[in-house]
Write a protein that holds these residues in place. Structure first.
Motif, short mmCIF file in Angstrom:
data_model
loop_
_atom_site.label_atom_id
_atom_site.label_comp_id
_atom_site.label_asym_id
_atom_site.label_seq_id
_atom_site.Cartn_x
_atom_site.Cartn_y
_atom_site.Cartn_z
N TYR A 76 0.46 -1.25 -0.02
CA TYR A 76 -0.17 0.23 0.26
C TYR A 76 0.97 1.60 -0.29
CZ TYR A 76 -3.82 3.48 1.35
OH TYR A 76 -5.06 4.39 1.56
N ARG A 77 2.18 1.15 0.29
CA ARG A 77 3.28 2.70 1.05
C ARG A 77 3.06 2.57 -0.49
NH1 ARG A 77 8.04 3.89 5.21
NH2 ARG A 77 9.04 5.08 3.78
N ARG A 78 3.86 2.04 -1.24
CA ARG A 78 5.12 1.63 -2.58
C ARG A 78 3.38 2.27 -3.81
NH1 ARG A 78 6.96 -2.95 -0.73
NH2 ARG A 78 5.84 -4.04 -2.65
N LYS A 79 2.30 2.17 -3.03
CA LYS A 79 1.04 2.50 -3.92
C LYS A 79 0.53 4.32 -3.93
CE LYS A 79 -3.51 1.38 -5.83
NZ LYS A 79 -4.40 0.26 -6.16
N VAL A 81 2.70 6.32 -1.62
CA VAL A 81 3.85 7.09 -1.58
C VAL A 81 4.66 6.99 -2.90
CG1 VAL A 81 5.77 8.18 0.33
CG2 VAL A 81 3.34 7.61 0.65
N THR A 82 4.35 7.70 -4.09
CA THR A 82 4.98 7.54 -5.26
C THR A 82 5.92 8.24 -5.06
OG1 THR A 82 3.50 8.43 -6.89
CG2 THR A 82 2.74 6.56 -5.99
N ASP A 83 7.36 8.33 -6.35
CA ASP A 83 7.60 9.71 -6.71
C ASP A 83 7.07 10.61 -7.14
OD1 ASP A 83 9.92 7.75 -5.54
OD2 ASP A 83 10.76 6.80 -7.80
N ASP A 84 6.37 10.45 -8.28
CA ASP A 84 5.71 11.63 -8.56
C ASP A 84 4.75 12.08 -6.77
OD1 ASP A 84 3.91 12.79 -10.72
OD2 ASP A 84 2.31 12.33 -9.93
N LEU A 85 4.24 11.21 -6.52
CA LEU A 85 3.86 12.11 -5.10
C LEU A 85 4.37 12.98 -4.44
CD1 LEU A 85 0.81 9.97 -4.75
CD2 LEU A 85 0.47 12.39 -5.78
N ILE A 86 5.81 12.54 -4.21
CA ILE A 86 6.63 13.47 -3.82
C ILE A 86 6.85 14.52 -4.30
CG2 ILE A 86 9.03 12.59 -2.47
CD1 ILE A 86 7.71 10.15 -2.50
N THR A 87 7.50 14.14 -5.07
CA THR A 87 8.09 15.29 -6.29
C THR A 87 7.37 16.48 -6.36
OG1 THR A 87 9.62 14.10 -7.19
CG2 THR A 87 9.24 15.86 -8.53
N ARG A 88 5.77 16.20 -6.66
CA ARG A 88 5.12 17.89 -6.88
C ARG A 88 5.24 17.96 -5.08
NH1 ARG A 88 -0.07 15.76 -8.66
NH2 ARG A 88 0.64 13.95 -9.14
N GLY A 89 4.85 17.18 -4.51
CA GLY A 89 4.49 17.68 -2.91
C GLY A 89 5.43 17.94 -2.81
N ALA A 90 6.68 18.01 -2.61
CA ALA A 90 8.15 18.87 -2.92
C ALA A 90 8.04 20.43 -3.47
CB ALA A 90 9.00 18.24 -3.13
N ALA A 91 7.63 19.95 -4.59
CA ALA A 91 7.61 21.07 -5.05
C ALA A 91 6.58 22.60 -5.02
CB ALA A 91 7.66 21.93 -6.91
N ARG A 92 5.39 21.56 -4.55
CA ARG A 92 4.01 22.77 -3.95
C ARG A 92 4.59 23.24 -2.47
NH1 ARG A 92 1.12 20.16 -7.55
NH2 ARG A 92 -1.18 21.19 -7.78
N TYR A 93 5.22 22.41 -1.65
CA TYR A 93 5.04 22.83 -1.12
C TYR A 93 6.43 23.92 -0.08
CZ TYR A 93 6.32 22.21 4.45
OH TYR A 93 6.92 22.05 6.02
N SER A 321 -0.16 5.99 4.96
CA SER A 321 0.95 7.03 4.12
C SER A 321 0.55 8.19 4.09
CB SER A 321 0.05 6.13 3.25
OG SER A 321 -1.30 6.73 2.90
N VAL A 322 -0.08 8.97 4.56
CA VAL A 322 -0.63 10.13 4.81
C VAL A 322 0.93 10.50 5.55
CG1 VAL A 322 -1.56 11.50 5.82
CG2 VAL A 322 -3.27 10.55 4.62
N GLY A 323 1.02 10.38 6.70
CA GLY A 323 2.50 10.51 7.77
C GLY A 323 4.12 10.86 6.62
N VAL A 324 3.80 9.35 6.43
CA VAL A 324 4.80 9.14 5.99
C VAL A 324 4.96 9.74 4.51
CG1 VAL A 324 6.16 7.18 4.66
CG2 VAL A 324 5.25 6.77 6.23
N LEU A 325 4.40 10.59 3.40
CA LEU A 325 3.77 10.91 2.47
C LEU A 325 4.72 12.35 2.57
CD1 LEU A 325 3.63 11.95 -0.23
CD2 LEU A 325 1.48 11.96 -0.27
#
Length: 332
Positions: A76-79, A81-93, A321-325
């Motif tokens: 579930y975590r792999r699905k 907490v993806t690289d795409d969600l991390i990258t776009r989330g970091a940019a928005r953050y 997964s929210v916390g880890v993301l």
């Protein structure tokens, strides 16, 4: 907050007279709640059943995180907490850091969790759903799995129309959640928040309003300022799990909370051989332990704020997964 099927769903028999007759029941509920007659007449006579919604609802699992057959968290975590969600989330953050800091001062909720929920729910606004909410909610109410709940949400969708929200904006998931935060209509009525200061709270088009609304939701759910949601830990091989088992049966989502230990301070956890990996929670902070991938894998000490995330969606895998993301977005 998204609709979550009850652990042991009970389908109420279909109302007599079929859906044509049931529309009058919905109209009566709306009138009793003070919805304008013009709104009722513009919506109720034209409602139809959506067979796809019924199909999707009946396909939902009967339990969440069944403790008798627990799948591992890692897939579930792999699905989610993806690289795409991390990258776009970091940019928005990074782009919205000043705004997010202000939201934290205003609501006391750590920004990384807001961004992670936004990413998890709608992929940062990309996927919000195209189902018509009044039709969806009328269909689910008629089906009878949680009739009273969905009748109330149907009425709330009409109240949003009364407040001037256009019908074209009331789109969402098959389960009736809408907007960037995926709120049910009653939550939209209660907690949508103006985040950008333009005098409106538009959770369908304004990212700032969506993030402020998520913060308002978590604060309402009991978020404690200046406390992280949880931390990964290593559990000693000699750890006595029976000694920390919780005897409390939660009134809501009992299968989810059954996976949590009893509450101890972080200092007490350390003395039992539970060691944070990297950052920690304050030594006197109460925390509960979860081992989502079983013994020998990474476990987590969870603060009371984790339970605020569970209020948003009562699933351990979702909340973890929210916390880890969120942690990964900010590099923690």
């Amino acid at each position: 907050m998204r609709y979550q099927p009850p652990a042991t769903p009970t389908v109420t028999p279909a109302p007599t007279g079929g859906f044509d007759s049931y529309r009058q029941t919905l109209a009566a509920r709306a009138r009793a709640a003070g919805v304008r007659e013009a709104t009722i007449q513009a919506v109720v006579p034209y409602l139809t059943l959506n067979s796809r919604v019924i199909e999707l609802d009946r396909a939902q699992p009967g339990q969440v995180n069944n403790p008798n057959a627990i799948p591992p968290f890692a897939p579930y975590r792999r699905k989610h907490v993806t690289d795409d969600l991390i990258t776009r989330g970091a940019a928005r953050y990074a782009a919205n850091y000043a705004f997010l800091t202000n939201i934290e001062r205003r609501f006391g909720v750590e920004p990384l969790v807001l961004m992670a929920i936004y990413g998890h729910e709608t992929s940062y606004g990309r996927v919000t759903g195209g189902f018509d909410l009044p039709q969806v909610l009328a269909t689910l109410a008629y089906e009878g799995r949680r009739r009273s709940f969905f009748e109330e949400e149907f009425v709330a969708s009409l109240q949003l129309l009364d407040q001037g929200v256009p019908r074209s904006r009331l789109k969402g998931s098959w389960a009736g959640a809408t907007g960037y935060p995926q709120f049910m209509p009653s939550v939209v009525l209660r907690l949508r928040t103006d985040g950008d200061g333009n005098g409106t709270a538009d959770i369908w088009n304004s990212e700032a309003d969506a993030l402020a609304s998520i913060a308002a939701y978590l604060r309402d759910a009991g978020w404690k300022p200046n406390v992280h949601w949880g931390v990964p830990v290593r559990v000693a091989p000699t750890f006595n799990r029976a000694a920390v088992r919780s005897a409390v049966v939660a009134p809501r989502c009992p299968a989810v909370y059954a996976r949590h230990s009893r509450w101890l301070t972080v200092r007490e956890w350390r003395s039992l051989g539970v060691t944070p990996l990297g950052r920690s929670l304050p030594e006197n902070e109460l925390a509960t332990l979860i081992e989502p991938d079983g013994q020998g894998a990474t476990a987590y000490l969870l603060s009371t704020n984790y339970r605020a995330i569970l209020d948003y969606n009562c699933s351990n895998f979702y909340a973890l997964s929210v916390g880890v993301l969120g942690d990964t977005i900010v590099g923690r």
